[in-house]
Design an enzyme around this catalytic site. Structure first.
Site, PDB file in Angstrom:
ATOM      1  N   ASP A 189       0.856  -1.179   0.000  1.00 12.84           N
ATOM      2  CA  ASP A 189       0.000   0.000   0.000  1.00 12.84           C
ATOM      3  C   ASP A 189       0.894   1.231   0.000  1.00 12.84           C
ATOM      4  OD1 ASP A 189      -2.408   1.593   0.407  1.00 12.84           O
ATOM      5  OD2 ASP A 189      -3.266  -0.234   1.291  1.00 12.84           O
ATOM      6  N   ASP A 211      -3.112   4.623  -2.476  1.00 10.21           N
ATOM      7  CA  ASP A 211      -4.211   5.201  -1.700  1.00 10.21           C
ATOM      8  C   ASP A 211      -4.627   6.581  -2.238  1.00 10.21           C
ATOM      9  OD1 ASP A 211      -5.716   4.782   0.890  1.00 10.21           O
ATOM     10  OD2 ASP A 211      -4.814   6.724   1.352  1.00 10.21           O
TER      11      ASP A 211
HETATM   12  O1  ISL Z   1     -14.080   4.752   3.271  1.00  8.05           O
HETATM   13  C1  ISL Z   1     -14.567   5.674   2.710  1.00  8.05           C
HETATM   14  C2  ISL Z   1     -15.922   6.069   2.964  1.00  8.05           C
HETATM   15  O2  ISL Z   1     -16.338   5.366   4.042  1.00  8.05           O
HETATM   16  C3  ISL Z   1     -13.864   6.414   1.690  1.00  8.05           C
HETATM   17  O3  ISL Z   1     -14.249   7.733   1.631  1.00  8.05           O
HETATM   18  C4  ISL Z   1     -12.397   6.312   1.967  1.00  8.05           C
HETATM   19  O4  ISL Z   1     -12.024   7.145   2.992  1.00  8.05           O
HETATM   20  C5  ISL Z   1     -11.699   6.662   0.708  1.00  8.05           C
HETATM   21  O5  ISL Z   1     -12.052   5.686  -0.187  1.00  8.05           O
HETATM   22  C6  ISL Z   1     -10.215   6.656   0.887  1.00  8.05           C
HETATM   23  O6  ISL Z   1      -9.768   5.449   1.413  1.00  8.05           O
HETATM   24  C7  ISL Z   1      -8.427   5.267   1.617  1.00  8.05           C
HETATM   25  O7  ISL Z   1      -7.794   6.380   2.226  1.00  8.05           O
HETATM   26  C8  ISL Z   1      -8.174   6.680   3.557  1.00  8.05           C
HETATM   27  C9  ISL Z   1      -8.211   5.468   4.457  1.00  8.05           C
HETATM   28  O8  ISL Z   1      -8.883   5.781   5.642  1.00  8.05           O
HETATM   29  C10 ISL Z   1      -8.888   4.296   3.809  1.00  8.05           C
HETATM   30  O9  ISL Z   1      -8.860   3.170   4.637  1.00  8.05           O
HETATM   31  C11 ISL Z   1      -8.198   4.062   2.509  1.00  8.05           C
HETATM   32  O10 ISL Z   1      -8.637   2.912   1.842  1.00  8.05           O
HETATM   33  C12 ISL Z   1      -7.182   7.683   4.056  1.00  8.05           C
HETATM   34  O11 ISL Z   1      -5.887   7.186   3.876  1.00  8.05           O
END
Ligand code: ISL
Length: 572
Positions: free
Chosen positions: A114, A214
């Site tokens: 990641d 991410d």
């Molecule tokens: O999970 C979401 C809504 O409930 C999305 O808005 C999510 O935050 C978005 O897809 C981004 O996700 C990624 O980045 C975030 C992290 O919290 C998530 O786990 C990750 O998959 C910030 O790094």
């Protein structure tokens, strides 16, 4: 134009990009906190993963995507990184990670790491130095001076509230699209970009096979950070989703990192809010060079203004989204296929029936994700048909997003108590899919000898790997067959997709075609029996390849489908 995904005449082409390894691969996502705890601290760890490499091999997956295991204060379960080159103590050490990589490679499985570079943790050295105004780190983040009572613009954080926090040390505001402990890196600054690329090269040199990137389409923020339209969804999103320089940054990133190594590296960009046309700019022939993106349209079907207001969803609308992506990226680009991950509810609860037809509908959903054009991602526990976990009180929640949502609802008077939002939490909160893997029916489902960091789903006594692996009717056995089938049949990987009966309210039927090879996939996405005619130009002689119920070996002209029945017919 010929389909670039089709094999070239007479050539095996397996090392060429058109048939790159990641197109054939089945990728398994490990959420480290909840996979397997080897040392009894209640939190999963890398030695716990190593123990289960044979489990993954037996399931048949080709690669693992590891959610973050880097040093982190864990404000967002590791998506807040304080040191990109260190493994968090609770997960182990770099030597453990190296052992994991070797164990996977020994069994011909690859490892995708990641990459979280839209933001760091506020405990990262870069932010600490930036906050102190120390060069060259002073411009590593978005800082704005001004009235401590008035944020610099109206942008919302994904986790609720303003995207700005005031820092008393620097006496300035800083931007964080997520939690206040996740300050956004300033990608306009070339020194930031170079520092990130250097770190990526460091991991590539360690031998990894790819990156899951991410929120990668949020990196570029426009000059001046203008106010957003407050009447849209997330305020400011039109400025920071697919921002002005996003493609410059990503092409530069690819050239400086992935393209400097001489093996085929897979990249999957997590890109909330992208359309098919946007996706082409990331993954198409003339795009940035990413292998694929995670789009969100299909998992948002039926959502209201926010995910918390999820309403009813209808199969024809879902089919329309899938068809658009399947055909839209068929000739230029490649799809990722998923229905669940660590941010989404369990797929059998969201899209299937997690009660009476739990196993059967879980198999139907797996059939779906393994017979579309694109690379399937399996989220840990999906292969067991794991379901959403119930949460009786706010004290049982762990996720910052869920906790903020409940607190805000109570503070604004939208809810009187937790009871008023409990349904929403249990339907869509992220915690609902983050509870530990259910290995056995023993103490804490065999996940830990200590106190688990988050509650377990009480159904582990009946839903667990030990039971699934020995029962021939299990979801696990079916996934194993599905994965093997997709690996054997090019038509399932590369074939063109055609949707049939777009308006049928409960049957999802499509064909796949690759040269002389054909497949018909029929899914009864409902708890009632259904009957449909085989579409006109489909060869009635196709043979059954896999099904989740007793089904005739040859196709014939009519299909009588039991509730949640899934069948795949292929040329012999
Ligand atoms: O999970 C979401 C809504 O409930 C999305 O808005 C999510 O935050 C978005 O897809 C981004 O996700 C990624 O980045 C975030 C992290 O919290 C998530 O786990 C990750 O998959 C910030 O790094």
């Amino acid at each position: 134009m010929s389909n670039p995904n089709e094999p070239a005449d007479g050539a095996d082409g397996s090392t060429e990009q058109p048939r790159a390894w990641w197109k054939r691969a089945d990728i398994y996502q490990i959420y480290p906190r909840s996979f397997n705890d080897s040392d009894g601290d209640g939190i999963g760890d890398i030695p716990g993963m190593i123990e289960n490499v044979p489990y993954l091999d037996e399931l048949g997956v080709d690669a693992v995507w590891l959610s973050p295991v880097y040093a982190s204060p864990q404000a967002d379960n590791g998506y807040d990184i304080s040191d990109y080159r260190a493994i968090d103590d609770q997960y182990g050490e770099l030597a453990d990670w190296e052992e994991l990589l070797a164990a996977l490679h020994d069994r011909d499985m690859r490892l995708i790491m990641d990459l979280v570079v839209n933001h760091t943790s506020d405990e990262h050295e870069w932010f600490q130095r930036s906050r102190a105004g120390e060069e060259p780190y002073d411009e590593f983040y978005y800082w704005r001076e001004g009235d401590p009572a008035e944020p610099p613009n109206n942008w919302d954080s994904f986790f609720g509230g303003s995207a700005w926090s005031y820092d008393e040390t620097r006496e300035a505001w800083y931007l964080h699209l997520f939690d206040e402990k996740q300050p956004d890196l300033n990608w306009r600054n070339p020194a930031v970009r170079e520092a990130v690329y250097e770190m990526m090269r460091w991991w590539l040199q360690k031998g990894i096979d790819g990156f899951r990137m991410d929120v990668i389409n949020l990196l570029s923020k426009p000059e001046g950070l203008p106010d957003g339209d407050p009447d849209g969804g997330l305020t400011g999103a039109e400025h920071f989703m697919n921002g002005p320089k996003i493609h410059d940054y990503l092409s530069e990133m690819m050239a400086e990192t992935v393209e400097t190594v001489d093996r085929e590296i897979m990249t999957v960009g997590e890109t909330p809010g992208v359309s098919v046309e946007d996706a082409q700019e990331f993954v198409g022939e003339d795009g940035d060079g990413l292998s694929m993106v995670f789009q969100f349209e299909h998992v948002s079907v039926g959502d209201g203004d926010s995910k918390w207001e999820a309403g009813e969803w209808h199969l024809p609308a879902f089919k329309e989204i899938i068809e658009r992506w399947q055909t839209g990226l068929a000739e230029d680009g490649w799809n990722s296929i998923y229905l669940s991950n660590h941010d989404q509810p369990r797929m059998v609860s969201r899209f299937g029936d997690d009660d009476q037809y739990r196993r059967k509908s879980a198999k139907l959903l797996g059939t779906f994700t393994h017979t579309l054009q694109g690379t399937p991602f399996v989220y840990q526990g999906e292969e067991l048909g794991m379901t959403n976990t119930p949460f009786e009180s706010i004290e049982e929640l762990r996720d910052v997003e869920a906790i903020n949502f409940v607190e805000e609802a109570i503070a604004t008077g939208d809810a009187e108590s937790y009871a008023d939002v409990r349904d929403a939490i249990e339907a869509v909160s992220r915690d609902t899919a983050r509870t530990p893997m259910q290995w056995t029916d023993g103490t804490h489902a065999g996940f830990t000898d200590g106190d688990p960091w988050i509650k377990l789903n009480p159904n582990y006594t009946s839903v667990n790997a030990e039971r699934e692996r020995t029962d021939p009717a299990s979801v696990w056995q079916y996934y194993q067959d599905l994965i093997a089938l997709r690996e054997e049949r090019d038509v399932l990987v590369f074939g063109d997709f055609e949707l049939h009966y777009p308006d049928h309210p409960s049957v999802f039927a499509y064909t796949r075609t690759l040269g002389d090879e054909r497949g018909l996939i029929v899914l009864n996405w409902s708890g009632e029996s259904r009957s449909i005619d085989v579409p006109d130009h489909v060869d009635p002689g196709l043979e059954l390849a896999i099904a989740n119920d007793d089904a005739p070996q040859t196709l014939g002209t009519t299909l009588e489908l039991s509730p949640w029945e899934a069948r795949v017919y292929l040329t012999g």
